[in-house]
Enzyme design. Structure first.
Site, mmCIF file in Angstrom:
data_model
loop_
_atom_site.group_PDB
_atom_site.id
_atom_site.type_symbol
_atom_site.label_atom_id
_atom_site.label_comp_id
_atom_site.label_asym_id
_atom_site.label_seq_id
_atom_site.Cartn_x
_atom_site.Cartn_y
_atom_site.Cartn_z
ATOM 1 N N GLY A 22 43.011 44.852 47.867
ATOM 2 C CA GLY A 22 42.325 45.869 47.374
ATOM 3 C C GLY A 22 41.199 46.057 48.461
ATOM 4 N N ILE A 23 39.769 46.634 47.800
ATOM 5 C CA ILE A 23 38.667 46.687 48.454
ATOM 6 C C ILE A 23 38.194 45.656 49.172
ATOM 7 C CG2 ILE A 23 36.153 47.468 48.329
ATOM 8 C CD1 ILE A 23 37.107 49.223 45.859
ATOM 9 N N ASP B 87 38.972 34.356 48.240
ATOM 10 C CA ASP B 87 39.541 34.400 47.102
ATOM 11 C C ASP B 87 40.062 33.384 46.274
ATOM 12 O OD1 ASP B 87 40.965 37.472 46.302
ATOM 13 O OD2 ASP B 87 41.763 35.944 45.281
ATOM 14 N N TYR C 192 33.307 46.507 30.950
ATOM 15 C CA TYR C 192 33.211 46.663 32.391
ATOM 16 C C TYR C 192 32.053 47.290 32.708
ATOM 17 C CZ TYR C 192 34.568 48.034 37.092
ATOM 18 O OH TYR C 192 34.619 48.206 38.408
ATOM 19 N N THR D 287 44.090 50.878 44.401
ATOM 20 C CA THR D 287 43.991 49.268 44.484
ATOM 21 C C THR D 287 45.046 48.584 43.343
ATOM 22 O OG1 THR D 287 42.114 48.763 43.002
ATOM 23 C CG2 THR D 287 41.791 49.290 45.354
ATOM 24 N N PRO D 288 45.365 47.263 43.725
ATOM 25 C CA PRO D 288 46.043 46.621 42.752
ATOM 26 C C PRO D 288 45.114 46.343 41.390
ATOM 27 C CG PRO D 288 46.232 45.578 44.888
ATOM 28 C CD PRO D 288 45.331 46.386 44.997
ATOM 29 N N ARG E 236 44.719 48.078 35.464
ATOM 30 C CA ARG E 236 43.980 48.636 34.599
ATOM 31 C C ARG E 236 44.802 49.982 33.879
ATOM 32 N NH1 ARG E 236 41.722 45.192 36.216
ATOM 33 N NH2 ARG E 236 43.070 44.365 34.169
#
Length: 252
Positions: free
Chosen positions: A17-18, A37, A152, A187-188, A193
């Site tokens: 992703g980002i 990661d 979140y 993104t993944p 979500r």
């Protein structure tokens, strides 16, 4: 412009992703990048997209001891860190009635304590050198509320506040701290979500419609802003929460 030749950067959550886009973009501008990661395989995959200027490291940002170990390793190998990008993050769907205390703690541990943990181990060396740029990945959900995202949004509002407080504390030390506030990005992370909703297709339509431009963003569009904040061209910017949200926060 935006030349990072001879700069050393570290990106958390860079396995996809980002985070992955930012790591690749910083490297393309000349930086040597530590791709981190908690998923070692994912970190190696991203590093593999960068020709010879990336090092993959396993890093769980919620593990304070591991953060200290990685900082010692990076500083021993490279002597400094010029740019830190705190991108590692997780999400949760639910109102306060659908969110347990454990859910809030889990999101907070990664999204807020993770930024705190990694920044804390690198800021001293930046202050000592009187040079450094820290870029925290917050969210449009750290500036405006989002329905069904109580945990979140709580965490991302905290990231924006942490960014501004750190920026004031170290503005005279030569260390700049800013955050990016993306809207919905393909993104993944967003895919996961969407899968949490009873009707993912309807949720996708609502996510897309929430942004004035009528589409989700791309990871490379967020990475371009990170490149700017990592570069010397942004030397007068600190304590900023840069909105990259397709017009979402401008209102309806």
């Amino acid at each position: 412009m935006f030349d990072l030749t001879n700069k050393i950067a570290l990106v958390t959550g860079a396995g996809s992703g980002i985070g992955a886009a930012i790591a690749v973009t910083l490297a393309s501008a000349g930086a040597r990048v530590y791709v981190t990661d908690r998923n070692e395989v994912a970190a190696r995959e991203t590093a593999g997209r960068i020709n010879g200027t990336a090092t993959a490291l396993t890093l769980d940002v919620t593990d304070e001891q591991q953060c200290h170990e990685r900082a010692r390793q990076v500083l021993a190998e490279s002597g400094r860190l010029d740019t830190l990008v705190n991108c590692a993050g997780i999400g949760h769907v639910g109102t306060i009635l659908q969110t347990g205390g454990a859910d809030l703690d889990r999101v907070y541990a990664c999204n807020v304590r993770g930024v705190f943990n990694v920044s804390k181990v690198f800021v001293p060396s930046m202050v000592q050198r009187r040079s450094g740029s820290i870029i925290n990945i917050a969210s449009v959900g750290g500036v405006v509320g989002i329905r069904d995202r109580v945990a979140y949004c709580t965490s991302k509002f905290a990231v924006v506040g942490l960014t501004k407080s750190m920026a004031l504390d170290h503005a005279r030390d030569g260390v700049r701290i800013n955050c990016l506030c993306p809207g919905r990005v393909e993104t993944p992370f967003v895919a996961k979500r969407l899968a949490e909703y009873p009707d993912p297709a309807q949720a996708r339509r609502e996510m897309t419609d929430s942004q004035a431009v009528g589409r989700m963003g791309r990871p490379d569009e967020i990475a371009a802003a990170a490149l700017y904040l990592a570069s010397d061209e942004s030397s007068f910017i600190t304590g900023s929460a840069l909105m990259i949200d397709g017009g979402w926060s401008a209102g309806k």
